[in-house]
Write a protein that holds these residues in place. Structure first.
Motif, PDB file in Angstrom:
ATOM      1  N   LYS A   1      -5.033  -2.262  -4.130  1.00  0.00           N
ATOM      2  CA  LYS A   1      -4.969  -1.562  -2.851  1.00  0.00           C
ATOM      3  C   LYS A   1      -3.951  -0.421  -2.781  1.00  0.00           C
ATOM      4  CE  LYS A   1      -6.415  -5.460   0.071  1.00  0.00           C
ATOM      5  NZ  LYS A   1      -6.025  -6.309   1.226  1.00  0.00           N
ATOM      6  N   ASN A   2      -2.930  -0.466  -3.599  1.00  0.00           N
ATOM      7  CA  ASN A   2      -1.828   0.485  -3.473  1.00  0.00           C
ATOM      8  C   ASN A   2      -2.117   1.740  -4.283  1.00  0.00           C
ATOM      9  OD1 ASN A   2       0.758   1.831  -3.581  1.00  0.00           O
ATOM     10  ND2 ASN A   2       1.712  -0.111  -3.038  1.00  0.00           N
ATOM     11  N   TRP A   3      -2.163   2.890  -3.612  1.00  0.00           N
ATOM     12  CA  TRP A   3      -2.476   4.151  -4.295  1.00  0.00           C
ATOM     13  C   TRP A   3      -1.532   4.411  -5.465  1.00  0.00           C
ATOM     14  CZ3 TRP A   3       1.054   7.969  -5.090  1.00  0.00           C
ATOM     15  CH2 TRP A   3       2.212   7.947  -4.319  1.00  0.00           C
TER      16      TRP A   3
ATOM     17  N   ILE B   1       2.191  13.429  -4.413  1.00  0.00           N
ATOM     18  CA  ILE B   1       1.864  12.609  -3.250  1.00  0.00           C
ATOM     19  C   ILE B   1       3.126  11.986  -2.639  1.00  0.00           C
ATOM     20  CG2 ILE B   1       0.635  10.542  -2.456  1.00  0.00           C
ATOM     21  CD1 ILE B   1      -1.439  11.141  -4.684  1.00  0.00           C
TER      22      ILE B   1
ATOM     23  N   GLU C   1       0.805  -1.231   0.000  1.00  0.00           N
ATOM     24  CA  GLU C   1       0.000   0.000   0.000  1.00  0.00           C
ATOM     25  C   GLU C   1       0.833   1.273   0.000  1.00  0.00           C
ATOM     26  OE1 GLU C   1      -3.146  -0.222   2.949  1.00  0.00           O
ATOM     27  OE2 GLU C   1      -3.112  -2.413   2.836  1.00  0.00           O
ATOM     28  N   GLU C   2       2.105   1.176  -0.377  1.00  0.00           N
ATOM     29  CA  GLU C   2       2.966   2.364  -0.371  1.00  0.00           C
ATOM     30  C   GLU C   2       4.162   2.132  -1.285  1.00  0.00           C
ATOM     31  OE1 GLU C   2       3.573   5.503  -0.368  1.00  0.00           O
ATOM     32  OE2 GLU C   2       2.614   5.766   1.608  1.00  0.00           O
TER      33      GLU C   2
ATOM     34  N   ASP D   1       0.497  13.905 -10.270  1.00  0.00           N
ATOM     35  CA  ASP D   1      -0.122  13.580  -8.975  1.00  0.00           C
ATOM     36  C   ASP D   1       0.751  12.623  -8.176  1.00  0.00           C
ATOM     37  OD1 ASP D   1      -2.288  15.214  -9.400  1.00  0.00           O
ATOM     38  OD2 ASP D   1      -3.599  13.616 -10.148  1.00  0.00           O
TER      39      ASP D   1
ATOM     40  N   GLN E   1      -2.467   2.978  -8.988  1.00  0.00           N
ATOM     41  CA  GLN E   1      -3.759   3.330  -9.571  1.00  0.00           C
ATOM     42  C   GLN E   1      -3.546   4.188 -10.822  1.00  0.00           C
ATOM     43  OE1 GLN E   1      -6.280   1.607  -8.107  1.00  0.00           O
ATOM     44  NE2 GLN E   1      -4.497   0.920  -6.914  1.00  0.00           N
TER      45      GLN E   1
ATOM     46  N   ILE F   1      -3.275   7.166 -11.988  1.00  0.00           N
ATOM     47  CA  ILE F   1      -3.042   8.559 -11.632  1.00  0.00           C
ATOM     48  C   ILE F   1      -1.969   9.140 -12.544  1.00  0.00           C
ATOM     49  CG2 ILE F   1      -3.704   8.252  -9.217  1.00  0.00           C
ATOM     50  CD1 ILE F   1      -0.763   8.188  -8.473  1.00  0.00           C
TER      51      ILE F   1
END
Length: 483
Positions: free
Chosen positions: A227-229, A242, A159-160, A238, A232, A234
């Motif tokens: 699950k991992n931003w 982030i 997730e990171e 962005d 996605q 993007i």
């Protein structure tokens, strides 16, 4: 065994171990640093990925499986710990391997992108994924022509992703440029792996190598795509925004990168040198000469040595020391009897070697000799609630990290002073009011209290085993949101 020893005994073995006809994998976890290392074996040949400095467990494990360590692999030049690659290679004859663009001051194989490293009946494929650092690489275990497992180092966590701000000075690139490299590495390399490929990351929750690493020790590429931003749909802009919105790294990180690049001192020699029992007289002399008194005891109800800083074994001792003190800080240790060596090992893991010894007989010996003791006012919740009717005489200090302020809010009116900034912001902390110091679990609050005590503060309370959630619940107050 201690939960901070590099051992497979303190991980979920169902997830931490994978095996098949032609391969075997064991994950090792050092929870106090949130660090994972790996033993990979095929046909009695083994590779160790990202070994800790205290390397003995890997040798014992390979011997228990009658295997020979062929490779010692670094996914990158680590910043948060000193790796044990040089000692392991020296003892076992294994070859040190790093990814493309790695620069070291010792002999190592600098692998090429997509190069196959033979390992028994399997291969480890090098996948260059620059971004966290320029040399950052993943290593994919290939068995019978199929990608089974990816060891992602600090390129991808659960997730990171890895922070992109550590290599800006050495690479000549800005943090934003490194973040852009990572964006493309993930999309052009990692996300092209099959969804069923098992993902073993370099770190877990609690590590400072990522902003908000998720819980767990293993995943799959497919699960992380959900699950991992960072995986996605993007934009690069962005992603950069982030991934670069992150607190400054602990000061010791750059020291450790350099040690991993040039090669650290032999562990056994340095450990023998600094594991030195000191008499009361020797201890008080080095303390008077300006050495930091590091108190690693878990329980301080009997008090602390005047001027000492308490960072417990229960807490992330190495990380806290690395955040608060410079690597060349002279240190003398007060530990629970029998825990002197593990305190020293934890300091050596992050390259803190200016250790002058430890007080023989510990705190009790100090007291027997008439040493000056200070008390921490640690109270239980009932006693503390008796003070709630005098808010004008009471100030809350929240010593958590800034992202935690935003995530959970704060007790209304709290002074927001992270632990690592306490000594630099003493002018904000009143001496004419009762201070209540809190964090999430109580460990940082206790360390902060000993820092304040050293600087002449005495009117404060610590609520035993109570962080923000307990305070809010028992006081029946609403948290103050932090933007």
């Amino acid at each position: 065994m201690n939960a901070c020893t590099a051992t497979p005994a303190y991980v979920n073995t169902q997830k931490a171990q994978q095996s098949g006809e032609n391969f075997f994998i064991q994950q090792f976890q050092v929870s106090c640093l949130g660090q994972f290392s790996y033993y990979i074996e095929s046909n009695n040949e083994a590779a160790i990925i990202d070994p800790m400095r205290d390397y003995e467990e890997y040798i014992k494990f390979s011997e228990s499986r009658n295997s020979v360590i062929k490779y010692v692999i670094l996914t990158h030049l680590h910043a948060d710990f000193v790796a044990g690659h040089l000692d392991l290679a020296k003892i076992t004859g294994a070859q040190i391997v790093l990814g493309p663009q790695a620069v070291t001051q010792y002999q190592a194989k600098i692998a090429q992108d997509e190069e196959l490293l033979p390992l028994g009946r399997a291969y480890l494929r090098v996948v260059h994924t620059p971004g966290h650092t320029l040399e950052s690489s993943c290593f994919v275990l290939v068995v019978d022509g199929k990608d089974l497992v990816v060891f992602s180092g600090d390129s991808l966590f659960l997730e990171e992703v890895g922070r992109p701000d550590l290599a800006s000075k050495s690479s000549g690139l800005t943090t934003q440029q490194l973040a852009s490299l990572l964006y493309h590495s993930l999309r052009n390399k990692v996300m092209k792996l099959g969804d069923d490929v098992i993902l073993y990351p370099g770190h877990g929750a609690g590590s400072s190598c990522g902003k908000a690493i998720g819980a767990g020790t293993v995943s799959t590429i497919g699960e992380q795509k959900l699950k991992n931003w960072a995986l996605q749909n993007i934009t690069e802009e962005d992603f950069v925004k982030i991934s670069t919105d992150i607190p400054a790294p602990p000061q010791y990180f750059f020291h450790d990168v350099q040690l991993n690049r040039q090669g650290a001192n032999d562990l056994l020699n340095i450990k023998q040198k600094v594991t030195k029992p000191l008499s009361y007289q020797e201890f008080t002399q080095v303390a008077a000469d300006g050495a930091l008194i590091l108190d690693s005891r878990d329980v301080v109800s009997k008090g602390i040595i005047k001027g000492s800083i308490n960072i417990t074994q229960v807490a992330t001792l190495a990380s806290f020391v690395g955040i608060l003190f410079k690597p060349d800080q002279r240190i003398v240790i007060v530990a629970d009897e029998g825990k002197e060596e593990i305190t020293i090992i934890r300091l050596l893991r992050i390259g803190y070697e200016n250790i002058l010894g430890y007080l023989e007989g510990g705190f009790d010996n100090y007291v027997r000799n008439g040493g000056e003791v200070q008390q921490l006012n640690i109270v239980d919740l009932k006693d503390f609630l008796d003070t709630k009717d005098q808010p004008q005489n009471h100030v809350f200090i929240d010593c958590r990290n800034p992202p935690e302020f935003k995530t959970t809010g704060i007790v209304p009116g709290s002074l927001m002073i992270p632990l690592f900034q306490i000594e630099n912001q003493l002018d904000l902390i009143p001496k004419d009011k009762t201070l209540h110091i809190y964090c999430r679990s109580g460990a940082r609050a206790k360390t902060a209290a000993t820092i304040l005590l050293k600087h002449g503060y005495s009117d404060f309370v610590l609520i035993q085993n109570a962080g923000l959630e307990h305070i809010v619940k028992e006081h029946q107050i609403q948290v103050q949101k932090v933007e």
